[in-house]
Motif scaffolding. Sequence first.
Motif, PDB file in Angstrom:
ATOM      1  N   PHE A   1       2.278  71.153  70.108  1.00 20.12           N
ATOM      2  CA  PHE A   1       2.269  69.870  70.811  1.00 20.12           C
ATOM      3  C   PHE A   1       1.349  69.908  72.023  1.00 20.12           C
ATOM      4  CE2 PHE A   1       4.023  66.581  73.640  1.00 20.12           C
ATOM      5  CZ  PHE A   1       3.924  65.491  72.796  1.00 20.12           C
ATOM      6  N   TYR A   2       1.088  71.109  72.534  1.00 25.68           N
ATOM      7  CA  TYR A   2       0.193  71.245  73.678  1.00 25.68           C
ATOM      8  C   TYR A   2      -1.208  70.737  73.341  1.00 25.68           C
ATOM      9  CZ  TYR A   2      -0.957  75.602  71.228  1.00 25.68           C
ATOM     10  OH  TYR A   2      -1.308  76.536  70.288  1.00 25.68           O
ATOM     11  N   ARG A   3      -1.567  70.757  72.071  1.00 22.78           N
ATOM     12  CA  ARG A   3      -2.880  70.228  71.671  1.00 22.78           C
ATOM     13  C   ARG A   3      -2.915  68.696  71.783  1.00 22.78           C
ATOM     14  NH1 ARG A   3      -5.988  74.518  69.600  1.00 22.78           N
ATOM     15  NH2 ARG A   3      -4.673  76.221  68.922  1.00 22.78           N
ATOM     16  N   VAL A   4      -1.811  68.064  71.463  1.00 20.14           N
ATOM     17  CA  VAL A   4      -1.719  66.598  71.630  1.00 20.14           C
ATOM     18  C   VAL A   4      -1.850  66.254  73.106  1.00 20.14           C
ATOM     19  CG1 VAL A   4      -0.217  64.591  71.367  1.00 20.14           C
ATOM     20  CG2 VAL A   4      -0.304  66.324  69.562  1.00 20.14           C
ATOM     21  N   THR A   5      -1.123  66.988  73.928  1.00 18.95           N
ATOM     22  CA  THR A   5      -1.181  66.751  75.373  1.00 18.95           C
ATOM     23  C   THR A   5      -2.597  66.974  75.896  1.00 18.95           C
ATOM     24  OG1 THR A   5       1.105  67.494  75.560  1.00 18.95           O
ATOM     25  CG2 THR A   5      -0.175  67.401  77.586  1.00 18.95           C
ATOM     26  N   GLY A   6      -3.227  68.048  75.452  1.00 18.17           N
ATOM     27  CA  GLY A   6      -4.597  68.341  75.882  1.00 18.17           C
ATOM     28  C   GLY A   6      -5.568  67.256  75.468  1.00 18.17           C
ATOM     29  N   GLY A   7      -5.420  66.749  74.254  1.00 18.42           N
ATOM     30  CA  GLY A   7      -6.282  65.656  73.794  1.00 18.42           C
ATOM     31  C   GLY A   7      -6.100  64.399  74.623  1.00 18.42           C
ATOM     32  N   LEU A   8      -4.844  64.067  74.924  1.00 20.67           N
ATOM     33  CA  LEU A   8      -4.578  62.884  75.753  1.00 20.67           C
ATOM     34  C   LEU A   8      -5.141  63.058  77.162  1.00 20.67           C
ATOM     35  CD1 LEU A   8      -0.920  62.042  74.649  1.00 20.67           C
ATOM     36  CD2 LEU A   8      -3.009  60.771  74.092  1.00 20.67           C
ATOM     37  N   GLU A   9      -5.037  64.263  77.695  1.00 20.75           N
ATOM     38  CA  GLU A   9      -5.583  64.519  79.028  1.00 20.75           C
ATOM     39  C   GLU A   9      -7.105  64.403  79.040  1.00 20.75           C
ATOM     40  OE1 GLU A   9      -2.155  67.447  80.876  1.00 20.75           O
ATOM     41  OE2 GLU A   9      -3.845  68.339  79.794  1.00 20.75           O
ATOM     42  N   LEU A  10      -7.752  64.898  78.007  1.00 21.77           N
ATOM     43  CA  LEU A  10      -9.217  64.768  77.943  1.00 21.77           C
ATOM     44  C   LEU A  10      -9.647  63.312  77.790  1.00 21.77           C
ATOM     45  CD1 LEU A  10     -10.457  67.793  75.811  1.00 21.77           C
ATOM     46  CD2 LEU A  10     -10.792  67.364  78.244  1.00 21.77           C
ATOM     47  N   ILE A  11      -8.933  62.551  76.998  1.00 11.03           N
ATOM     48  CA  ILE A  11      -9.253  61.120  76.850  1.00 11.03           C
ATOM     49  C   ILE A  11      -9.063  60.411  78.187  1.00 11.03           C
ATOM     50  CG2 ILE A  11      -8.515  58.962  75.769  1.00 11.03           C
ATOM     51  CD1 ILE A  11      -7.836  60.676  73.267  1.00 11.03           C
ATOM     52  N   ALA A  12      -7.961  60.718  78.890  1.00 11.11           N
ATOM     53  CA  ALA A  12      -7.734  60.118  80.209  1.00 11.11           C
ATOM     54  C   ALA A  12      -8.858  60.498  81.168  1.00 11.11           C
ATOM     55  CB  ALA A  12      -6.380  60.559  80.766  1.00 11.11           C
ATOM     56  N   ALA A  13      -9.313  61.748  81.126  1.00 10.47           N
ATOM     57  CA  ALA A  13     -10.402  62.188  82.005  1.00 10.47           C
ATOM     58  C   ALA A  13     -11.682  61.420  81.713  1.00 10.47           C
ATOM     59  CB  ALA A  13     -10.638  63.686  81.828  1.00 10.47           C
ATOM     60  N   LEU A  14     -11.994  61.245  80.444  1.00 10.80           N
ATOM     61  CA  LEU A  14     -13.202  60.492  80.085  1.00 10.80           C
ATOM     62  C   LEU A  14     -13.109  59.040  80.539  1.00 10.80           C
ATOM     63  CD1 LEU A  14     -13.854  61.933  76.518  1.00 10.80           C
ATOM     64  CD2 LEU A  14     -15.180  62.356  78.595  1.00 10.80           C
ATOM     65  N   PHE A  15     -11.963  58.435  80.337  1.00  7.57           N
ATOM     66  CA  PHE A  15     -11.777  57.049  80.776  1.00  7.57           C
ATOM     67  C   PHE A  15     -11.852  56.935  82.298  1.00  7.57           C
ATOM     68  CE2 PHE A  15      -9.170  55.436  76.891  1.00  7.57           C
ATOM     69  CZ  PHE A  15     -10.340  55.287  76.171  1.00  7.57           C
ATOM     70  N   LEU A  16     -11.251  57.879  83.004  1.00 10.07           N
ATOM     71  CA  LEU A  16     -11.274  57.837  84.472  1.00 10.07           C
ATOM     72  C   LEU A  16     -12.676  58.035  85.034  1.00 10.07           C
ATOM     73  CD1 LEU A  16      -8.062  59.868  85.253  1.00 10.07           C
ATOM     74  CD2 LEU A  16      -8.538  57.565  86.083  1.00 10.07           C
ATOM     75  N   ALA A  17     -13.488  58.796  84.352  1.00  5.70           N
ATOM     76  CA  ALA A  17     -14.831  59.093  84.848  1.00  5.70           C
ATOM     77  C   ALA A  17     -15.768  57.895  84.761  1.00  5.70           C
ATOM     78  CB  ALA A  17     -15.421  60.269  84.072  1.00  5.70           C
ATOM     79  N   ASN A  18     -15.466  56.955  83.896  1.00  7.50           N
ATOM     80  CA  ASN A  18     -16.311  55.778  83.705  1.00  7.50           C
ATOM     81  C   ASN A  18     -15.665  54.576  84.399  1.00  7.50           C
ATOM     82  OD1 ASN A  18     -17.835  53.645  82.801  1.00  7.50           O
ATOM     83  ND2 ASN A  18     -17.706  54.192  80.645  1.00  7.50           N
ATOM     84  N   ALA A  19     -16.413  53.918  85.271  1.00  3.44           N
ATOM     85  CA  ALA A  19     -15.861  52.789  86.024  1.00  3.44           C
ATOM     86  C   ALA A  19     -15.395  51.654  85.121  1.00  3.44           C
ATOM     87  CB  ALA A  19     -16.893  52.264  87.021  1.00  3.44           C
ATOM     88  N   GLU A  20     -16.068  51.453  83.998  1.00  3.79           N
ATOM     89  CA  GLU A  20     -15.710  50.354  83.097  1.00  3.79           C
ATOM     90  C   GLU A  20     -14.379  50.585  82.393  1.00  3.79           C
ATOM     91  OE1 GLU A  20     -17.481  47.513  82.818  1.00  3.79           O
ATOM     92  OE2 GLU A  20     -18.803  48.302  84.376  1.00  3.79           O
ATOM     93  N   THR A  21     -14.027  51.837  82.149  1.00  2.00           N
ATOM     94  CA  THR A  21     -12.797  52.142  81.418  1.00  2.00           C
ATOM     95  C   THR A  21     -11.734  52.782  82.305  1.00  2.00           C
ATOM     96  OG1 THR A  21     -13.684  54.281  80.739  1.00  2.00           O
ATOM     97  CG2 THR A  21     -14.021  52.418  79.223  1.00  2.00           C
ATOM     98  N   ARG A  22     -11.981  52.792  83.598  1.00  2.00           N
ATOM     99  CA  ARG A  22     -11.077  53.481  84.521  1.00  2.00           C
ATOM    100  C   ARG A  22      -9.648  52.973  84.437  1.00  2.00           C
ATOM    101  NH1 ARG A  22     -14.067  53.897  89.337  1.00  2.00           N
ATOM    102  NH2 ARG A  22     -14.978  55.675  88.279  1.00  2.00           N
ATOM    103  N   VAL A  23      -9.455  51.698  84.257  1.00  2.00           N
ATOM    104  CA  VAL A  23      -8.093  51.158  84.201  1.00  2.00           C
ATOM    105  C   VAL A  23      -7.317  51.773  83.032  1.00  2.00           C
ATOM    106  CG1 VAL A  23      -8.687  49.104  82.847  1.00  2.00           C
ATOM    107  CG2 VAL A  23      -6.690  49.065  84.326  1.00  2.00           C
ATOM    108  N   TRP A  24      -7.992  52.012  81.899  1.00  2.00           N
ATOM    109  CA  TRP A  24      -7.327  52.641  80.752  1.00  2.00           C
ATOM    110  C   TRP A  24      -7.024  54.102  81.041  1.00  2.00           C
ATOM    111  CZ3 TRP A  24      -5.260  49.233  77.890  1.00  2.00           C
ATOM    112  CH2 TRP A  24      -5.871  47.998  77.720  1.00  2.00           C
ATOM    113  N   GLY A  25      -7.916  54.760  81.763  1.00  5.46           N
ATOM    114  CA  GLY A  25      -7.672  56.141  82.158  1.00  5.46           C
ATOM    115  C   GLY A  25      -6.489  56.259  83.090  1.00  5.46           C
TER     116      GLY A  25
END
Length: 122
Positions: free
Chosen positions: A55-79
């Motif tokens: 399950f740690y892989r699911v968590t890691g994937g979600l964290e990476l997606i959140a990081a990518l969303f947070l890094a972009n101003a257009e998608t920050r709200v989703w992050g």
Amino acid sequence: MAVELTAEESMPHEFVYTVIAQSIAAVFGLAGVIQLAGPAFVQRAYERWEMPRKFYRVTGGLELIAALFLANAETRVWGIVLGVIVTFSAIVTLLKSEQYGWSVPGILLLVAFVPASLAGPF
């Protein structure tokens, strides 16, 4: 006589908010990479918390997606939304397993999402 403020003067703290959002993105990115790598200490922690195997892989994937969303101003709200969900879930897991001290950084991270949510674009 009315004084008009420029966009830069009306949001003087936007730079600080953006730095906070980028810092949270870096934290989530690092945590996601560690989770996906699945070192022994991560696997043991998930076993202690009685989580499903890998399950740690699911968590890691979600964290990476959140990081990518947070890094972009257009998608920050989703992050922010995804990051808050992941962080809140982690805090609940830690509190449930009576690891109160380890939940404090997560709570502080939740607090940091407030100014990060104020980072543009508006």
